[in-house]
Motif scaffolding. Structure first.
Motif, short mmCIF file in Angstrom:
data_model
loop_
_atom_site.label_atom_id
_atom_site.label_comp_id
_atom_site.label_asym_id
_atom_site.label_seq_id
_atom_site.Cartn_x
_atom_site.Cartn_y
_atom_site.Cartn_z
N LYS A 6 0.83 -1.21 0.00
CA LYS A 6 0.00 0.00 0.00
C LYS A 6 0.86 1.26 0.00
N GLU A 7 2.00 1.22 0.73
CA GLU A 7 2.88 2.38 0.78
C GLU A 7 3.54 2.65 -0.57
N HIS A 8 3.81 1.59 -1.33
CA HIS A 8 4.53 1.73 -2.59
C HIS A 8 3.63 1.56 -3.81
N LEU A 9 2.36 1.79 -3.62
CA LEU A 9 1.40 1.60 -4.69
C LEU A 9 1.61 2.59 -5.84
N ASP A 10 2.00 3.82 -5.53
CA ASP A 10 2.12 4.87 -6.54
C ASP A 10 3.54 5.05 -7.06
N VAL A 11 4.46 4.15 -6.69
CA VAL A 11 5.84 4.26 -7.16
C VAL A 11 5.89 3.84 -8.63
N PRO A 12 6.56 4.62 -9.49
CA PRO A 12 6.60 4.29 -10.93
C PRO A 12 7.35 2.98 -11.21
N GLN A 13 7.04 2.37 -12.35
CA GLN A 13 7.59 1.07 -12.72
C GLN A 13 9.12 1.10 -12.85
N GLN A 55 12.91 -1.44 -11.42
CA GLN A 55 13.86 -2.12 -12.29
C GLN A 55 15.29 -2.05 -11.76
N ASN A 56 15.59 -1.10 -10.94
CA ASN A 56 16.95 -0.94 -10.41
C ASN A 56 17.14 -1.61 -9.05
N ILE A 57 16.13 -2.31 -8.56
CA ILE A 57 16.22 -2.94 -7.25
C ILE A 57 16.63 -4.39 -7.41
N LEU A 58 17.61 -4.81 -6.64
CA LEU A 58 18.04 -6.20 -6.62
C LEU A 58 17.39 -6.85 -5.41
N TRP A 59 16.45 -7.74 -5.64
CA TRP A 59 15.71 -8.37 -4.55
C TRP A 59 16.57 -9.43 -3.88
N ASN A 96 29.59 -13.74 -10.38
CA ASN A 96 29.44 -15.15 -10.74
C ASN A 96 28.11 -15.72 -10.25
N LYS A 97 27.36 -14.94 -9.48
CA LYS A 97 26.06 -15.39 -8.97
C LYS A 97 24.90 -14.78 -9.73
N CYS A 98 25.05 -13.50 -10.15
CA CYS A 98 23.93 -12.86 -10.86
C CYS A 98 24.40 -11.70 -11.71
N CYS A 99 23.54 -11.33 -12.66
CA CYS A 99 23.76 -10.15 -13.50
C CYS A 99 22.58 -9.22 -13.21
N THR A 100 22.84 -8.12 -12.55
CA THR A 100 21.76 -7.20 -12.19
C THR A 100 21.21 -6.48 -13.42
N LEU A 101 22.02 -6.34 -14.45
CA LEU A 101 21.59 -5.68 -15.68
C LEU A 101 20.49 -6.48 -16.38
N ARG A 147 21.72 -5.59 -23.90
CA ARG A 147 21.27 -4.78 -22.75
C ARG A 147 22.32 -3.76 -22.33
N LEU A 148 23.59 -4.15 -22.44
CA LEU A 148 24.66 -3.23 -22.09
C LEU A 148 24.69 -2.05 -23.05
N LYS A 149 24.48 -2.31 -24.33
CA LYS A 149 24.44 -1.23 -25.32
C LYS A 149 23.26 -0.30 -25.07
N LEU A 150 22.11 -0.88 -24.71
CA LEU A 150 20.94 -0.05 -24.41
C LEU A 150 21.19 0.82 -23.19
N LEU A 151 21.87 0.27 -22.20
CA LEU A 151 22.18 1.02 -20.98
C LEU A 151 23.12 2.18 -21.28
N LEU A 152 24.08 1.94 -22.16
CA LEU A 152 25.05 2.97 -22.51
C LEU A 152 24.51 3.97 -23.52
N GLY A 153 23.30 3.72 -24.02
CA GLY A 153 22.67 4.65 -24.94
C GLY A 153 22.99 4.39 -26.40
N GLU A 154 23.66 3.31 -26.70
CA GLU A 154 23.97 2.97 -28.08
C GLU A 154 22.82 2.18 -28.67
#
Length: 153
Positions: free
Chosen positions: A73-80, A84-88, A103-108, A131-138
């Motif tokens: 309920k507290e985070h209901l209005d937080v944008p999508q 995406q930047n949260i590592l659960w 060696n355990k995960c790729c957060t990207l 995904r790396l290219k998209l992140l860098l804006g290429e």
């Protein structure tokens, strides 16, 4: 075991997938078909019906349910894009310092790995590079199968 008995057994298991071999044996006994439980299991396995037990998960307590509801309920209005930047915590086994073992995960790419070999394969793969290219804006180079990429020269 006759083909007719096999069909009968498979139909019964399809109706109720959680039925035990013992119950199937009793059901077949009512139809005057005498079959051992191990024969039933083997026949089901040959026909692609495998007995599996579901993974046990801890049940939620009332306090935990209330805490989850409050958080939602507290985070209901937080944008999508915020999420995406949260590592659960269930995505990786990072160290206590907050840094993530590559060696355990790729957060990207939001992927977790079972070994360093799988991680290395991912980091050298197309999905990670895209995904790396998209992140860098290429702009990622999109190619048709079997054709060379089109470049602006």
């Amino acid at each position: 075991m006759t083909a007719r008995a096999q069909r009968r057994m498979l139909n019964e298991v399809k109706k109720n997938p959680r039925v035990s071999a013992r119950d199937v044996k009793k059901s077949l006994a009512h139809a005057n078909i005498s079959v051992d439980e191990s024969t039933i299991r083997k026949t089901l396995n040959k026909n692609g019906v495998h007995g599996r037990t579901s993974r046990r998960k801890p049940l939620l307590s009332r306090t935990n349910i209330a805490a989850r509801l409050k958080f939602a309920k507290e985070h209901l209005d937080v944008p999508q894009h915020y999420w995406q930047n949260i590592l659960w915590t269930d995505e990786t086994k990072g160290s206590d310092k907050g840094d993530v073992d590559k060696n355990k995960c790729c957060t990207l790419c939001n992927m977790s790995f079972t070994s360093a070999v799988v991680a290395q394969s991912h980091y050298q793969g197309k999905i990670h590079a895209k995904r790396l290219k998209l992140l860098l804006g290429e702009q990622p180079v999109i190619t048709a199968k079997g054709k060379a990429p089109v470049t602006d020269a």
